[in-house]
Design an enzyme around this catalytic site. Structure first.
Site, PDB file in Angstrom:
ATOM      1  N   LEU A  41     -56.728   4.774   8.359  1.00 29.24           N
ATOM      2  CA  LEU A  41     -56.908   4.494   6.903  1.00 29.24           C
ATOM      3  C   LEU A  41     -55.974   3.467   6.514  1.00 29.24           C
ATOM      4  O   LEU A  41     -54.418   3.761   6.416  1.00 29.24           O
ATOM      5  CB  LEU A  41     -56.645   6.286   6.299  1.00 29.24           C
ATOM      6  CG  LEU A  41     -56.450   6.519   4.661  1.00 29.24           C
ATOM      7  CD1 LEU A  41     -57.845   7.590   4.579  1.00 29.24           C
ATOM      8  CD2 LEU A  41     -54.872   6.252   4.372  1.00 29.24           C
ATOM      9  N   TYR A 199     -38.119  -3.223  -9.555  1.00 31.80           N
ATOM     10  CA  TYR A 199     -39.456  -3.032  -7.885  1.00 31.80           C
ATOM     11  C   TYR A 199     -38.465  -2.869  -6.610  1.00 31.80           C
ATOM     12  O   TYR A 199     -38.804  -2.248  -5.864  1.00 31.80           O
ATOM     13  CB  TYR A 199     -39.747  -4.751  -7.579  1.00 31.80           C
ATOM     14  CG  TYR A 199     -40.619  -5.412  -6.901  1.00 31.80           C
ATOM     15  CD1 TYR A 199     -41.476  -4.317  -6.459  1.00 31.80           C
ATOM     16  CD2 TYR A 199     -39.906  -6.294  -5.432  1.00 31.80           C
ATOM     17  CE1 TYR A 199     -42.495  -4.077  -5.140  1.00 31.80           C
ATOM     18  CE2 TYR A 199     -41.025  -6.367  -4.207  1.00 31.80           C
ATOM     19  CZ  TYR A 199     -42.382  -5.617  -4.075  1.00 31.80           C
ATOM     20  OH  TYR A 199     -43.728  -5.520  -3.419  1.00 31.80           O
ATOM     21  N   LYS A 203     -38.747  -0.281  -3.038  1.00 33.39           N
ATOM     22  CA  LYS A 203     -38.702  -0.514  -2.121  1.00 33.39           C
ATOM     23  C   LYS A 203     -37.970  -0.935  -1.009  1.00 33.39           C
ATOM     24  O   LYS A 203     -38.101  -0.172   0.799  1.00 33.39           O
ATOM     25  CB  LYS A 203     -39.232  -2.052  -2.204  1.00 33.39           C
ATOM     26  CG  LYS A 203     -40.979  -3.020  -2.518  1.00 33.39           C
ATOM     27  CD  LYS A 203     -41.495  -2.077  -1.707  1.00 33.39           C
ATOM     28  CE  LYS A 203     -42.999  -2.555  -2.140  1.00 33.39           C
ATOM     29  NZ  LYS A 203     -44.494  -2.368  -1.393  1.00 33.39           N
TER      30      LYS A 203
END
Ligand SMILES: *[C@@H]1O[C@H](CO)[C@@H](O)[C@H](O)[C@H]1NC(C)=O
Length: 346
Positions: A41, A199, A203
């Site tokens: 997946l 951002y 992360k």
């Protein structure tokens, strides 16, 4: 007595090295990520790196479930992924439309995937969904910050929670069926530069979660492997959107980071997983950044990784000097950032 001890110590070390060196150098690898006949997946797979990963794993014989929001793009991507199949008559393909930044999105995706996969959880889950909205910190709205965390970090967190509840259940473990959960972070999560405040933290949080989980899953035995991939710049539709808000100084600072295509990034990421790497990088610069940020992460290869850590600590001094001087001289040349030409997301 001391002489004999030395003799045996030296002999022992030499024999030990001769035996260990090939495996230290990664010669006796074998494929640690064989997806043939497995169900994989992949989130964020309707475009960019995710779509390339799905195509390449289809070529390697996996059954593929792709997840993203836009049904039109999912249908188009799935046709391409199917067309790449190694055994079109036996491999199966499906898409699931979902917003993975929503709290319940991931649990629903896993439930639907299990129903489609004849009651079995997928063998591999690879989280690639994410987005980057760069901007100077004080000009970025709190909503954008929270959205970045939801799209990048919480999508991974919630997916991990949903799938690990399946894989680590008492009835699922100890059957010699290796499962892989793969997160996709970014080199910007290892080494940050101005303009990525919305951002990079999302992360970096992925790496932190990955390190916790990689250690914690050992409580349950050897069945579940955790990995995180750290791509650099990818020329993709996501990059096109990111470009719309990216400050000029950010572009200047990241000049050295070579751009790769989605196919190249997917191929190097898969190669890293096939070697059995825990933290996977796709370029030499990425490996240097990884070497500066091990923390409690498992190493892939002690011999190479320790050498890279020495190198990165020396190179890092000069890189930091260079980046900081670029920021200061940009500020001096262009004046107060409030006067810069505004970039706005379309
Ligand atoms: C984004 O901007 C950079 C720098 O201007 C450019 O090199 C790159 O091709 C752009 N990428 C995309 C996908 O638009």
């Amino acid at each position: 007595m001391a002489d004999i001890l030395n003799y045996w110590t030296i002999t022992g070390i030499v024999i030990g090295l001769l035996v260990l060196l090939p495996s230290i150098m990664g010669f006796f690898g074998g494929n640690k990520f064989d997806v043939k006949g497995k169900t994989v997946l992949i989130t964020g797979a309707s475009e960019g790196m995710g779509r390339s990963v799905a195509k390449q794993l289809s070529q390697k014989g996996a059954n593929i479930i792709i997840v993203s929001r836009n049904v039109g793009r999912l249908e188009e991507a799935l046709a391409e992924i199917k067309a790449s199949a190694a055994n079109p008559s036996t491999q199966r393909f499906q898409y699931i439309s979902a917003d993975l930044s929503e709290p319940d999105g991931n649990a629903r995706v896993i439930a639907e995937a299990i129903a489609w996969n004849k009651g079995q959880a997928p063998d591999v889950v690879w989280c690639i969904a994410g987005a980057s909205v760069p901007g100077l910190f004080i000009e970025t709205s709190p909503e954008t910050m929270r959205q970045q965390m939801a799209v990048n970090f919480f999508s991974c967190n919630d997916m991990a929670h949903a799938i690990l509840n399946e894989w680590l259940a008492p009835s699922s473990i100890g059957k010699g069926n290796t499962r892989h959960l793969i997160f996709t972070s970014s080199v910007a999560g290892l080494y940050t530069i101005a303009g990525y405040a919305p951002y990079s933290p999302s992360k970096a949080a992925i790496k932190s979660l990955s390190d916790v989980l990689a250690q914690e899953v050992q409580l349950y035995g050897d069945d579940v492997k955790i990995h995180t991939v750290f791509p650099g710049a990818i020329d993709s539709p996501g990059m096109e959107r990111e470009n719309k808000t990216k400050p000029e100084i950010t572009l200047i600072l990241e000049e050295a980071d070579k751009h790769f295509t989605p196919d190249e990034t997917a191929a190097s990421s898969i190669a890293g997983l096939e070697r059995g790497d825990y933290l996977v990088t796709v370029s030499f610069l990425g490996s240097l950044m990884r070497a500066s940020a091990w923390g409690s992460s498992f190493k892939n290869n002690y011999f190479v990784d320790i050498a890279m850590t020495w190198l990165s600590s020396i190179v890092g001094v000069f890189v930091a000097m260079d980046l900081n001087s670029k920021v200061r001289s940009y500020g001096k040349k262009h004046g107060h950032p409030s006067t810069y030409r505004k970039k706005v997301a379309a």
